[in-house]
Structures are given as structure tokens and as C-alpha cells.
Design an enzyme around this catalytic site. Structure first.
Site, short mmCIF file in Angstrom:
data_model
loop_
_atom_site.label_atom_id
_atom_site.label_comp_id
_atom_site.label_asym_id
_atom_site.label_seq_id
_atom_site.Cartn_x
_atom_site.Cartn_y
_atom_site.Cartn_z
CB THR A 52 -50.24 -16.03 -16.67
OG1 THR A 52 -51.02 -17.14 -16.23
CG2 THR A 52 -50.87 -15.46 -17.92
CE1 TYR A 138 -51.48 -22.18 -9.03
CE2 TYR A 138 -49.38 -21.29 -9.76
CZ TYR A 138 -50.62 -21.79 -10.05
OH TYR A 138 -51.02 -21.92 -11.36
CE LYS A 166 -53.55 -19.40 -9.64
NZ LYS A 166 -52.54 -18.97 -10.64
CB ILE A 206 -55.12 -15.92 -8.89
CG1 ILE A 206 -55.03 -15.30 -7.48
CG2 ILE A 206 -53.89 -15.55 -9.72
CD1 ILE A 206 -53.87 -15.82 -6.64
#
Length: 296
Positions: A52, A138, A166, A206
Site C-alpha cells: 500500500t 507476509y 501477516k 495490518i
């Protein structure tokens, strides 16, 4: 009574955008201002240099300077994305963002190359060897084209610095077993699955929508933690239109910048190609989502 495990990096962590000037250069002053506002809203951790934050198109010196800039102005954990499908490059990013002050590094599974499970393990093993701060795995198969298997999680959990995940797999049932069998701290990577992930032991999230909804998300987590499940459910339902508005089209980075513009916190929504900054449709979409969630 507390239902939630401790959250070592915070419970509500916006995956913060990287503000840019009209010429595409990084606007560090705006990054500091936005980070401070997000913490004031209720964020108790900040992730920079993530997807992002347009990490695929920002450069090493920019990533390092962004960590320093944000770290200078907030008193919550600052986690830096430091992932690539090139292991050697990942190691360099981990080393330099740590040196810049990151409290932990978020390392995405190697994307596009689709390595074997042994290759995935060795990738994180190499990162672990160069790390002195916690590593957050992640796992986002929708972007990487790679599914990390349970046995690989078990092996990675034994690495000294691997402490958290995550999870953007959408696999809630799988998360239960992975978390229980590894002892790693679990973070939801999907806004729409925040409450379900809390119910299976996640410590936090997150998030994309935390750019505009960190306070309500904290309330959701605190309600769940206190055993007030009905309040947590109501908050999740309230935020559902915003989740759809900001995540439904798949352009989370674009919509995050649009949301901050609607809030009056970001004048210039310039993005680096191949992302194209938000236009009228995106502004209208996020404004409607915010309004329907009671945030305007």
C-alpha cells in the site's frame, strides 16, 4: 477478562501510503504528518514500505529515509516492508531498514518466481541470518502466486528472529493450526476478516481501512478483548461498506490515497506507474463508503 494475546507491534497497524509530490518524489514531510495523525486516530503501530506504500516502485534510499522520517515523529512501533523475490536484495533491504530504526521488518514471500517450499524456507533463513530485529512473514498468495505450507511454517518458526505472520491468505481454518503449531503471533492481512481472525487468535491487523478507521477498529478489538462480542460484531458490520469501498476493486494503494484526500490530509494523490492515482470514481467510491460507515 482478556481474550486477546499481547500484540507486540500494536493491534491496529495502518499499511501507510507513501505520499508523493506532483513530480513523483517522496514527500517525507507529509509522511510524518500523516503518521502522527494515524496514531492520534488510534493506530498503535505503523507499517511503511508495504504494498500500500507502493514499495515495488520506491528505491532503497527512499525506503530508508521513510523509516527514519516516520520513526522520528511517532512513539509506536514502526515496521518496514523489506521483501523482494530476490533473496540477496531482500537481505540488503532488511539490513538497511533495520539500521534506519525499524522496530521489525515485514518480509513478503518470494513472489512470481514460485520457488519450492525448500526455497521459501532458505529465503527466510537467509533473511534471519542478517536480521537483528523481529521478522514478520507476509503470506499473500493472491499477489505472490505461492502458498506457504504448514511444514514450512513449522521450520520458519524455529528461526531466531521470525516472530509473527501477516496472514492475507483468507484461510481462517488454516490459520488456526498454523498459529497453534508454531506459536507465532498472528496478524490479519484482510480488513474484511479482522473479526474472524481475532476469533481464532490473531493479535491485530495490518490494515488499509485504518487510514480512516483506526479508532473504530481499536474499539472493535477492545470490545472483543473484553468479551463484548456483540459490540465487536456491530462495529464490523458498521465498517463493512468502507471495507468494500477500499478493497473491493483490488486497488488498495489507490483507494488509501483517495481516503486521505477525502479526509483533507493529502492534497496530492500522485502515484508512480504502473499505479494511477485516484480519479473522480475512486473519490466518490471511498467517500460513499466512509459515509455509509458513519465516518463522514
Amino acid at each position: 477478562m482478556h481474550l486477546l494475546d499481547p500484540a507486540p507491534f500494536g493491534r491496529i497497524l495502518p499499511a501507510m501510503i507513501t505520499p508523493m509530490h506532483a513530480d513523483g518524489s517522496v514527500d517525507y514531510d507529509s509522511a510524518q504528518r500523516i503518521a502522527k495523525q494515524l496514531v492520534s486516530d488510534g493506530a498503535d503501530g505503523i507499517v511503511v514500505n508495504g504494498t500500500t506504500g507502493e514499495s515495488p516502485v520506491t528505491h532503497m534510499d527512499e525506503k530508508v529515509e521513510l523509516v527514519r522520517a516516520v520513526k522520528d515523529v511517532v512513539d509506536v512501533p514502526v515496521i518496514s516492508g523489506a521483501g523482494s523475490n530476490d533473496t540477496a536484495h531482500t537481505v540488503r533491504m532488511v539490513e538497511q531498514t533495520q539500521e534506519a530504526g525499524a522496530d521489525a521488518v515485514l518480509v513478503v514471500a518470494p513472489y512470481y518466481s514460485r520457488p519450492s517450499q525448500e526455497g521459501v524456507f532458505r529465503h527466510y533463513q537467509a533473511v534471519n541470518s542478517s536480521a537483528d530485529k523481529p521478522i514478520i512473514i507476509y503470506d499473500v498468495p493472491g499477489r505472490t502466486g505461492l502458498h506457504i505450507q504448514l511444514e514450512t511454517y513449522r521450520r520458519m518458526a524455529e528461526l531466531e528472529h521470525v516472530t509473527a505472520v501477516k496472514d492475507a491468505t483468507g484461510d481462517i481454518a488454516g490459520a488456526v493450526r498454523k498459529r497453534m503449531e508454531t506459536g507465532l503471533t498472528w496478524y490479519s492481512g484482510d480488513d474484511g476478516l479482522f473479526l474472524p481472525f481475532l476469533s481464532v487468535g490473531a493479535a491485530g491487523i495490518i490494515s488499509v481501512i485504518a487510514h480512516v478507521a483506526a479508532g473504530p477498529m481499536q474499539h472493535l478489538a477492545q470490545s472483543f478483548d473484553a468479551g463484548d462480542i456483540h459490540s465487536a460484531q456491530r462495529e464490523a458490520v458498521r465498517l463493512a461498506p468502507l471495507v468494500e469501498a477500499m478493497n473491493g476493486n483490488g486497488f488498495q494503494a489507490v483507494m488509501a490515497k483517495a481516503s486521505l484526500h477525502v479526509r483533507g490530509l493529502l492534497d496530492d494523490t500522485t502515484m508512480r506507474l504502473p499505479n494511477v492515482g485516484p480519479g473522480t470514481d475512486e473519490f466518490d467510491r471511498v467517500r460513499q463508503g466512509m459515509a455509509d460507515s458513519g465516518l463522514l
